[in-house]
Design a protein around this motif. Structure first.
Motif, PDB file in Angstrom:
ATOM      1  N   LEU A   1       0.832  -1.201   0.000  1.00 58.75           N
ATOM      2  CA  LEU A   1       0.000   0.000   0.000  1.00 58.75           C
ATOM      3  C   LEU A   1       0.870   1.255   0.000  1.00 58.75           C
ATOM      4  O   LEU A   1       0.592   2.220  -0.733  1.00 58.75           O
ATOM      5  CB  LEU A   1      -0.931   0.007   1.215  1.00 58.75           C
ATOM      6  CG  LEU A   1      -1.842   1.238   1.349  1.00 58.75           C
ATOM      7  CD1 LEU A   1      -2.758   1.366   0.135  1.00 58.75           C
ATOM      8  CD2 LEU A   1      -2.679   1.146   2.626  1.00 58.75           C
ATOM      9  N   LYS A   2       1.934   1.241   0.800  1.00 62.95           N
ATOM     10  CA  LYS A   2       2.852   2.380   0.842  1.00 62.95           C
ATOM     11  C   LYS A   2       3.497   2.607  -0.519  1.00 62.95           C
ATOM     12  O   LYS A   2       3.620   3.758  -0.985  1.00 62.95           O
ATOM     13  CB  LYS A   2       3.934   2.143   1.903  1.00 62.95           C
ATOM     14  CG  LYS A   2       4.927   3.288   2.028  1.00 62.95           C
ATOM     15  CD  LYS A   2       5.987   2.971   3.076  1.00 62.95           C
ATOM     16  CE  LYS A   2       7.017   4.106   3.159  1.00 62.95           C
ATOM     17  NZ  LYS A   2       8.090   3.801   4.156  1.00 62.95           N
ATOM     18  N   ASP A   3       3.903   1.522  -1.177  1.00 64.48           N
ATOM     19  CA  ASP A   3       4.531   1.632  -2.492  1.00 64.48           C
ATOM     20  C   ASP A   3       3.560   2.209  -3.519  1.00 64.48           C
ATOM     21  O   ASP A   3       3.931   3.076  -4.325  1.00 64.48           O
ATOM     22  CB  ASP A   3       5.011   0.252  -2.941  1.00 64.48           C
ATOM     23  CG  ASP A   3       5.768   0.297  -4.249  1.00 64.48           C
ATOM     24  OD1 ASP A   3       6.762   1.039  -4.335  1.00 64.48           O
ATOM     25  OD2 ASP A   3       5.354  -0.404  -5.191  1.00 64.48           O
ATOM     26  N   ALA A   4       2.315   1.748  -3.495  1.00 64.90           N
ATOM     27  CA  ALA A   4       1.306   2.268  -4.426  1.00 64.90           C
ATOM     28  C   ALA A   4       1.044   3.743  -4.181  1.00 64.90           C
ATOM     29  O   ALA A   4       0.903   4.534  -5.125  1.00 64.90           O
ATOM     30  CB  ALA A   4       0.012   1.464  -4.286  1.00 64.90           C
ATOM     31  N   LEU A   5       0.997   4.130  -2.897  1.00 63.51           N
ATOM     32  CA  LEU A   5       0.760   5.534  -2.558  1.00 63.51           C
ATOM     33  C   LEU A   5       1.914   6.420  -3.003  1.00 63.51           C
ATOM     34  O   LEU A   5       1.703   7.550  -3.461  1.00 63.51           O
ATOM     35  CB  LEU A   5       0.533   5.679  -1.053  1.00 63.51           C
ATOM     36  CG  LEU A   5      -0.915   5.626  -0.568  1.00 63.51           C
ATOM     37  CD1 LEU A   5      -0.961   5.718   0.948  1.00 63.51           C
ATOM     38  CD2 LEU A   5      -1.741   6.739  -1.199  1.00 63.51           C
ATOM     39  N   GLU A   6       3.132   5.945  -2.840  1.00 63.03           N
ATOM     40  CA  GLU A   6       4.291   6.738  -3.254  1.00 63.03           C
ATOM     41  C   GLU A   6       4.255   6.998  -4.759  1.00 63.03           C
ATOM     42  O   GLU A   6       4.573   8.102  -5.217  1.00 63.03           O
ATOM     43  CB  GLU A   6       5.587   6.019  -2.871  1.00 63.03           C
ATOM     44  CG  GLU A   6       5.892   6.065  -1.377  1.00 63.03           C
ATOM     45  CD  GLU A   6       7.176   5.323  -1.025  1.00 63.03           C
ATOM     46  OE1 GLU A   6       7.728   4.653  -1.929  1.00 63.03           O
ATOM     47  OE2 GLU A   6       7.607   5.413   0.131  1.00 63.03           O
ATOM     48  N   THR A   7       3.869   5.996  -5.524  1.00 61.84           N
ATOM     49  CA  THR A   7       3.760   6.165  -6.967  1.00 61.84           C
ATOM     50  C   THR A   7       2.706   7.210  -7.311  1.00 61.84           C
ATOM     51  O   THR A   7       2.924   8.098  -8.155  1.00 61.84           O
ATOM     52  CB  THR A   7       3.398   4.832  -7.645  1.00 61.84           C
ATOM     53  OG1 THR A   7       4.385   3.853  -7.324  1.00 61.84           O
ATOM     54  CG2 THR A   7       3.302   4.996  -9.152  1.00 61.84           C
ATOM     55  N   ILE A   8       1.542   7.126  -6.648  1.00 65.48           N
ATOM     56  CA  ILE A   8       0.476   8.089  -6.918  1.00 65.48           C
ATOM     57  C   ILE A   8       0.871   9.475  -6.428  1.00 65.48           C
ATOM     58  O   ILE A   8       0.536  10.487  -7.068  1.00 65.48           O
ATOM     59  CB  ILE A   8      -0.839   7.608  -6.265  1.00 65.48           C
ATOM     60  CG1 ILE A   8      -1.305   6.310  -6.939  1.00 65.48           C
ATOM     61  CG2 ILE A   8      -1.917   8.676  -6.368  1.00 65.48           C
ATOM     62  CD1 ILE A   8      -2.534   5.697  -6.328  1.00 65.48           C
ATOM     63  N   ASP A   9       1.608   9.558  -5.309  1.00 65.37           N
ATOM     64  CA  ASP A   9       2.115  10.856  -4.825  1.00 65.37           C
ATOM     65  C   ASP A   9       2.943  11.548  -5.911  1.00 65.37           C
ATOM     66  O   ASP A   9       2.781  12.750  -6.167  1.00 65.37           O
ATOM     67  CB  ASP A   9       2.976  10.655  -3.581  1.00 65.37           C
ATOM     68  CG  ASP A   9       2.140  10.462  -2.330  1.00 65.37           C
ATOM     69  OD1 ASP A   9       0.945  10.802  -2.361  1.00 65.37           O
ATOM     70  OD2 ASP A   9       2.689   9.963  -1.322  1.00 65.37           O
ATOM     71  N   GLU A  10       3.832  10.791  -6.532  1.00 66.57           N
ATOM     72  CA  GLU A  10       4.690  11.353  -7.574  1.00 66.57           C
ATOM     73  C   GLU A  10       3.863  11.838  -8.765  1.00 66.57           C
ATOM     74  O   GLU A  10       4.138  12.892  -9.343  1.00 66.57           O
ATOM     75  CB  GLU A  10       5.712  10.311  -8.026  1.00 66.57           C
ATOM     76  CG  GLU A  10       6.722   9.928  -6.944  1.00 66.57           C
ATOM     77  CD  GLU A  10       7.634   8.788  -7.376  1.00 66.57           C
ATOM     78  OE1 GLU A  10       7.468   8.318  -8.539  1.00 66.57           O
ATOM     79  OE2 GLU A  10       8.486   8.365  -6.578  1.00 66.57           O
TER      80      GLU A  10
END
Length: 355
Positions: free
Chosen positions: A123-132
Motif C-alpha cells: 500500500l505504501k509503495d502504491a501511494l508513493e507512486t500516486i504521490d509522484e
C-alpha cells in the motif's frame, strides 16, 4: 484514454471506501493511508478530462496518463488483497476451523504478521507512486472541473438465472411473504420495503429473485424494474417507469405531461416497483416521487390497493427516509454457502461434482 481511466479510478475509490476494507485498514493503523488514497483519486478525477484533451498533443501528458493507469491498477490489486483478507477474517470469526483453513490457504501466507507487513508495504509503495503522479499533475497545471465527471454505473436489470444463485432462498421467501401479506390486506397505502446491506452482498440479486417469483407476478398486475443508481432525478425515474410499463420510448419532457402519462399507465392496477441501487438521502426528492406513485389519503389516486415498492440500498439512511416498514437486512451467507460460492467463482461447477 482518460475516459477509460474514469471508471477504473471510480472503482478503486469505491473499493477503498468499502466498510470491510476501511475497518481492516483502521485496525492496522492504515486509515490515514486510505484517506490519502481517496483524496488523491478525487483530485485526479477532477482534471482527467483536461488531461485527456491535452494528451493528444503533449507527449508528456500522454505518458503521465499511461503511468496513472498503471498506478491505478496497482492500487486496485492492493485494495483487492485487503478486501480478501477482510473476508478471511470474517470467515474465521464464524469459528468454523475447516472453513477458515480453506479460505486462509487461498488468500494469505501462513504468518499473519508477515502478511500484514507485506500488505502495508504494498500500500505504501502504491501511494508513493500516486504521490509522484500528483506532483507531476500539479506541474502540468491542468484545468480543474467544479466536480469530478460522473462515473457511468452499469444499469442493472431484472433478469437472473436462479440456478446460479447461492444462499438467497430464505431471504427471498421472507420478502415475498411481506409483499403478499400486504396485498391480502387490501391496503390502499403503498408499502415501501427497503432491502439493505453492504456493497456486493446480493441486494440486487435478491430483488431480481423477488421480481421474477411466480407468486409475485400472479398477485401484481404490473411488476416493474428501474435502476436508479447515484442520480435520483424524479423526471428520469418517472420516464423509466413509463418506458418499462409500455415498452415504448417516452419522449415527454414536461413534468405535467409525464405525471398524466404515469397515471394512465398505472391506471387502477396493483403494481410492484423495484427501485434498485438507491443512494439519495434528500427526503424532498423522495417526497416528490412518492406523491406521484402513492395514492391520496382518500384512496382516490390512480393506483389500485396493495401496491408495493422495493428499494435496494447499502445506506441505512435511505431506508429510514423511504421505508414504510422495517428494512430487510440481507443476511450473510453461512459457512457452507460461502464455500460453495467461492468454489463456483474460482473453479466452476465441476468442483462441486468432484466433492
Amino acid at each position: 484514454m482518460g475516459s477509460l481511466l474514469m471508471p477504473l479510478l471510480g472503482s478503486v475509490a469505491a473499493k477503498a471506501g468499502d466498510a470491510l476494507v476501511a475497518e481492516l485498514l483502521r485496525a492496522w493503523g492504515l486509515a490515514k493511508s486510505r484517506w490519502k488514497l481517496e483524496r488523491h483519486l478525487a483530485a485526479v478525477q477532477c482534471i482527467l478530462l483536461d488531461a485527456e484533451a491535452r494528451s493528444h498533443t503533449n507527449l508528456g501528458v500522454r505518458q503521465w496518463i499511461k503511468d496513472l493507469k498503471s498506478a491505478a491498477y496497482q492500487a486496485d490489486d492492493v485494495i483487492d488483497d485487503f478486501f480478501y483478507e477482510a473476508l478471511r477474517r470474517r470467515a474465521a470469526k464464524i469459528r468454523h476451523p475447516y472453513m477458515a483453513c480453506k479460505v486462509l490457504s487461498y488468500f494469505t501466507v501462513n504468518s499473519p504478521v508477515v502478511f500484514r507487513f507485506h500488505m502495508s508495504w504494498k500500500l505504501k509503495d502504491a501511494l508513493e507512486t500516486i504521490d509522484e503522479l500528483v506532483v507531476e499533475m500539479n506541474n502540468f497545471c491542468f484545468q480543474q472541473h467544479a466536480e469530478a465527471p460522473s462515473v457511468v454505473h452499469p444499469q442493472t436489470h431484472s433478469r437472473v438465472d436462479e440456478s446460479d444463485i447461492v444462499g438467497r432462498q430464505d431471504d427471498k421467501e421472507q420478502v415475498v411473504k411481506i409483499l403478499l401479506d400486504h396485498n391480502s390486506s387490501n391496503n390502499n397505502n403503498v408499502m415501501v420495503l427497503p432491502i439493505v446491506g453492504m456493497g456486493g452482498i446480493g441486494k440486487t440479486t435478491l430483488a431480481q429473485l423477488v421480481h421474477n417469483d411466480r407468486r409475485v407476478n400472479h398477485h401484481f398486475e404490473l411488476v416493474l424494474w428501474v435502476c436508479v443508481s447515484d442520480k435520483f432525478v424524479v423526471e428520469e425515474i418517472i420516464r423509466s417507469i413509463i418506458e418499462v410499463a409500455t415498452m415504448k420510448k417516452c419522449d415527454l419532457t414536461q413534468m405535467e405531461a409525464m405525471q398524466k402519462k404515469l397515471s394512465e399507465v398505472l391506471g387502477n392496477k396493483r403494481y410492484l416497483l423495484v427501485l434498485d441501487d438507491v443512494w439519495n438521502e434528500d427526503s424532498q426528492k423522495w417526497d416528490d416521487l412518492r406523491s406521484l406513485l402513492c395514492p391520496d389519503d382518500d384512496g382516490s389516486a390512480h393506483a389500485g390497493p396493495g401496491n408495493a415498492i422495493v428499494v435496494t440500498s447499502r445506506n441505512n439512511q435511505v431506508a429510514s427516509i423511504m421505508g414504510t416498514v422495517p428494512p430487510h437486512q440481507i443476511s450473510l451467507l453461512n459457512v457452507d454457502q460461502s464455500w460453495e460460492l467461492f468454489c463456483r467463482i474460482a473453479f466452476g461447477r465441476e468442483v462441486e461434482q468432484q466433492e
